[in-house]
Design an enzyme around this catalytic site. Structure first.
Site, PDB file in Angstrom:
ATOM      1  N   HIS A   1      65.028  72.552  75.590  1.00  0.00           N
ATOM      2  CA  HIS A   1      65.931  71.631  74.891  1.00  0.00           C
ATOM      3  C   HIS A   1      66.867  72.427  73.988  1.00  0.00           C
ATOM      4  O   HIS A   1      68.087  72.239  74.005  1.00  0.00           O
ATOM      5  CB  HIS A   1      65.139  70.627  74.046  1.00  0.00           C
ATOM      6  CG  HIS A   1      64.549  69.494  74.820  1.00  0.00           C
ATOM      7  ND1 HIS A   1      63.623  69.662  75.813  1.00  0.00           N
ATOM      8  CD2 HIS A   1      64.762  68.161  74.743  1.00  0.00           C
ATOM      9  CE1 HIS A   1      63.283  68.473  76.315  1.00  0.00           C
ATOM     10  NE2 HIS A   1      63.975  67.540  75.669  1.00  0.00           N
TER      11      HIS A   1
ATOM     12  N   GLN B   1      57.128  15.426  74.470  1.00  0.00           N
ATOM     13  CA  GLN B   1      56.518  16.718  74.760  1.00  0.00           C
ATOM     14  C   GLN B   1      55.228  16.534  75.545  1.00  0.00           C
ATOM     15  O   GLN B   1      54.990  17.235  76.526  1.00  0.00           O
ATOM     16  CB  GLN B   1      56.225  17.440  73.434  1.00  0.00           C
ATOM     17  CG  GLN B   1      56.231  18.926  73.558  1.00  0.00           C
ATOM     18  CD  GLN B   1      57.573  19.436  74.047  1.00  0.00           C
ATOM     19  OE1 GLN B   1      58.608  18.858  73.757  1.00  0.00           O
ATOM     20  NE2 GLN B   1      57.568  20.493  74.810  1.00  0.00           N
TER      21      GLN B   1
ATOM     22  N   ASP C   1      66.803  19.690  75.776  1.00  0.00           N
ATOM     23  CA  ASP C   1      66.312  19.920  77.136  1.00  0.00           C
ATOM     24  C   ASP C   1      67.415  19.776  78.169  1.00  0.00           C
ATOM     25  O   ASP C   1      67.333  20.349  79.259  1.00  0.00           O
ATOM     26  CB  ASP C   1      65.208  18.901  77.481  1.00  0.00           C
ATOM     27  CG  ASP C   1      63.895  19.255  76.823  1.00  0.00           C
ATOM     28  OD1 ASP C   1      63.722  20.430  76.449  1.00  0.00           O
ATOM     29  OD2 ASP C   1      63.053  18.350  76.676  1.00  0.00           O
TER      30      ASP C   1
ATOM     31  N   GLU D   1      57.649  26.533  70.031  1.00  0.00           N
ATOM     32  CA  GLU D   1      58.791  26.580  70.944  1.00  0.00           C
ATOM     33  C   GLU D   1      59.928  25.701  70.395  1.00  0.00           C
ATOM     34  O   GLU D   1      61.071  26.139  70.315  1.00  0.00           O
ATOM     35  CB  GLU D   1      58.315  26.062  72.307  1.00  0.00           C
ATOM     36  CG  GLU D   1      59.362  26.109  73.393  1.00  0.00           C
ATOM     37  CD  GLU D   1      58.885  25.401  74.660  1.00  0.00           C
ATOM     38  OE1 GLU D   1      57.853  24.684  74.607  1.00  0.00           O
ATOM     39  OE2 GLU D   1      59.559  25.536  75.693  1.00  0.00           O
ATOM     40  N   HIS D   2      59.583  24.452  70.029  1.00  0.00           N
ATOM     41  CA  HIS D   2      60.564  23.507  69.482  1.00  0.00           C
ATOM     42  C   HIS D   2      60.113  23.046  68.098  1.00  0.00           C
ATOM     43  O   HIS D   2      58.963  22.638  67.947  1.00  0.00           O
ATOM     44  CB  HIS D   2      60.668  22.253  70.342  1.00  0.00           C
ATOM     45  CG  HIS D   2      60.905  22.511  71.805  1.00  0.00           C
ATOM     46  ND1 HIS D   2      59.934  22.334  72.755  1.00  0.00           N
ATOM     47  CD2 HIS D   2      62.014  22.931  72.466  1.00  0.00           C
ATOM     48  CE1 HIS D   2      60.433  22.627  73.958  1.00  0.00           C
ATOM     49  NE2 HIS D   2      61.692  22.996  73.809  1.00  0.00           N
TER      50      HIS D   2
ATOM     51  N   HIS E   1      54.896  16.156  79.476  1.00  0.00           N
ATOM     52  CA  HIS E   1      55.152  17.255  80.401  1.00  0.00           C
ATOM     53  C   HIS E   1      53.916  17.637  81.198  1.00  0.00           C
ATOM     54  O   HIS E   1      53.991  17.938  82.389  1.00  0.00           O
ATOM     55  CB  HIS E   1      55.591  18.515  79.622  1.00  0.00           C
ATOM     56  CG  HIS E   1      57.067  18.636  79.483  1.00  0.00           C
ATOM     57  ND1 HIS E   1      57.889  18.855  80.544  1.00  0.00           N
ATOM     58  CD2 HIS E   1      57.878  18.562  78.401  1.00  0.00           C
ATOM     59  CE1 HIS E   1      59.159  18.929  80.129  1.00  0.00           C
ATOM     60  NE2 HIS E   1      59.177  18.751  78.830  1.00  0.00           N
TER      61      HIS E   1
END
Lengths: 430, 430
Positions: free
Chosen positions: A420, A259, A361, A327-328, A262
């Site tokens: 209406h 991770q 991934d 996220e993960h 990145h």
């Protein structure tokens, strides 16, 4: 070196709350610049795209052509490693099988009152996929957005990818071709988003734009939102590993670094019930950093945003996991299913000791475009649902209208909306 | 008087394209004001809410209390007409039955490679419902957002509704109570959105904010997006009626006016294949306007944004319907199902001559929060899906990891992400 937090410490809540609020990205204020770029593309079309591309990407669209040709695609295949092409096909097929299960069924039924109701799903007609250029130009990300769009039945998928100095990663073009995308333009940045949203002489507008990008792309997506749909605004990636002491520290360290490599803004967090194991993982991280090509990036991420959180037992990690809403989430523990059943917030969960996040991934089959920065509390990863929309259906006959009319007329009256009420009453001579 | 467009005219395409681009709302630039309000609420909490409420709504929260009490609810029931309360219950039950069908099923399966995959849906923990004050404070809208949230399983639903001069529409409180909302605050505007997103001493933060509001509320929602989720930014309402000459012009005129009475920015469009019928509807509109309490509003909407589009036969309306992508589409024609099957873009479709759109506003069962301003091309009405989120699940054993590893490692290498590859290889002693 990452920070260490202990649940048993008196100031834990305070430090954990501060940790959750840590901003990992400086959000550059590019709104004014982006507004000007969008206005020019709307006013001048292709000419503005050509000029911006020359200025920002040093690429001559008049010479190269704005559209990528079949010949360009053929050259990309020639330039690509055959084994990588096979890997992309393998990934594409797995992603397709998984996403084919996501298409919701239409619903049509008649209720007890005889009213017919329904929900019908249809594909968005035209979608733009933004793909970044340079080092973040990932073929796997092309698959992750193009395959669900195809499975959804989107008829026109348009890819925009900048070509700095005229160059596009050949694997990006191969991935596009493998998913059946044939309309690709060498444009990037806010100008590409503007072209996709409003159209130019060459690029017809789309109805929705998806895909990650830099601060300019993100700002442009926010600004065109409403005119077209957009997907989420993705932030830097993050992983939360919940691991007990029975793991090999080197495996878990490798996951944290996968991770961290990145981006310097990426975040890797370990929660463990074993302080000795936690320390061993920290040492393994330092050791592995030595031999990592992107070691400098990973080291900065781990130093600035990494964390090891010590809990008395794994169960105590649960509320923290939900608050982090990562996220993960990897669950490298004995009974990951039981833990999963009790947790709520995560983009994706990787169960057991043999499911490193990196599998997700590329080739797991599930999507790698996932909610970041705690947004898994309220949003989901990219899926077929992002490429379709639902229309409600209602059908009454005179008898059903008569049955529903009194309540409708009463509510219209209570809300002061007489027309209406009249539109109902007039059909019943009421 | 609304404009008339004829598909057969030489300049139709040009005029129709211009019509589609007509802006119906002046978008006030309130971003800076809203930014300041949000910053103050974040910094000063309740004190800022109390001050802004005094200033903008002439209401004293110290005297009234920020939270609506059980006693306030009881008084609201006393003030409400019993028949209207029954109508709200009737509407609630119908909305609930329809929305209960929307919850997607979790999916968990093992593929041919032995990889376990899944998608799991969970409710968002806490959601804020914004309800406008004053004349646009509609109890039906409370039902339309609260019922799907309840059906989704949201544990904490918080309602924010301004009380100008201390007053809240009692029916709004009754509707909230009828759907089981017990946490209600007398706050509105950008300050309410800020409080829901960031929390104050009294109001705990939520994870998502839904509901319509004025320009300040809309700007605030855009600004807090990311910190919390938001629903769509709703624009002025619109109806598109496709009607042949077999309709009673008065019925169709009533439908067009039911939309026009909402707001001077609302839009009513008629597409017909019968010019005589089209003219008759126009006359009926003028006639009915005379006796309409909100006639001035409706007249302005019809004059400025209304349209009658004449086509040679009903089938020719199809591409126009998809381009208009209206919030509401009525199909008052002989074979509405066949038309529906061929169209793509609409928030909701009302089939046949006995399904006036107003039924869908109140008691049809489907949701009346729908995409406006052509956004039905890419988005859907409010549903249970807006109150849940999906987590991807992946689970491999050693054998599956071995099968997927080569492709994952090849792709990681091609993308220059060595630590990704290592996190896979290290588990296989590769």
């Amino acid at each position: 070196m990452a920070i260490t937090l202990r649940l048993s410490d008196a100031d834990f809540e305070q430090r954990f709350a501060a940790f959750l609020l840590t901003k990992r990205e400086v959000s550059a204020d590019v709104d004014a610049v982006v507004r000007a770029i969008i206005a020019r593309v709307r006013a001048e079309g292709d000419a503005a795209l050509i000029e911006y591309t020359q200025k920002f990407e040093q690429a001559d669209l008049k010479g190269l052509g704005m559209a990528v040709s079949q010949d360009d695609i053929a050259k990309a295949y020639d330039a690509a490693d055959p084994q990588t092409i096979e890997a992309l096909k393998f990934a594409r097929d797995r992603i397709r099988s998984h996403h084919e299960r996501q298409r919701p069924k239409d619903d049509r039924y008649t209720d007890a009152a005889g009213v017919e109701l329904g929900s019908r799903w249809t594909a968005i007609e035209a979608v733009g996929l933004y793909v970044p250029g340079g080092t973040a130009s990932y073929p796997s990300s092309v698959l992750m957005s193009a395959v669900p769009a195809k499975v959804a039945g989107v008829e026109r998928i348009v890819m925009a990818v900048p070509a700095p100095y005229g160059i596009i990663n050949p694997l990006v073009l191969v991935a596009a071709d493998l998913t059946g995308i044939s309309e690709i333009y060498r444009v990037g940045g806010a100008q590409a988003v503007a072209a996709l949203a409003y159209g130019t002489e060459t690029i017809k507008p789309v109805a929705k734009i998806v895909g990650p990008g830099n601060a300019y792309v993100a700002a442009a997506k926010r600004q065109v939102f409403g005119t077209v749909g957009i997907d989420m605004i993705a932030g830097p990636s993050e992983v939360l590993v919940v691991a007990d002491g029975s793991n090999d520290p080197d495996w878990i360290a490798a996951d944290l670094l996968a991770q961290a490599e990145h981006d310097v803004s990426a975040q890797s967090i370990l929660i463990t019930d074993d302080p000795v194991f936690g320390a061993a993982v920290g040492q393994a991280v330092e050791r592995q950093l030595q031999s990592l090509p992107r070691g400098e990036t990973a080291a900065a991420s781990w130093r600035d945003f990494g964390a090891v959180i010590l809990v008395p037992q794994i169960g105590a990690a649960l509320p923290l996991v939900d608050r982090i809403a990562a996220e993960h989430v990897e669950l490298a523990i004995d009974e990951p299913e039981a833990f999963l059943a009790r947790m709520r917030n995560a983009g994706a969960v990787f169960l057991g000791r043999h499911t490193p996040e990196a599998i997700g991934d590329y080739v797991g089959g599930s999507n790698h475009v996932l909610p970041t920065a705690r947004s898994a509390r309220f949003s989901s990863g990219l899926s077929v649902l992002d490429f379709i929309k639902r229309t409600s259906i209602l059908k009454l006959g005179p008898e059903q209208l008569r049955a529903l009319a009194p309540a409708a007329i009463a509510l219209a009256k209570a809300e002061g909306l007489d027309a209406h009420g009249r539109s109902v009453a007039i059909r019943l001579n009421m």
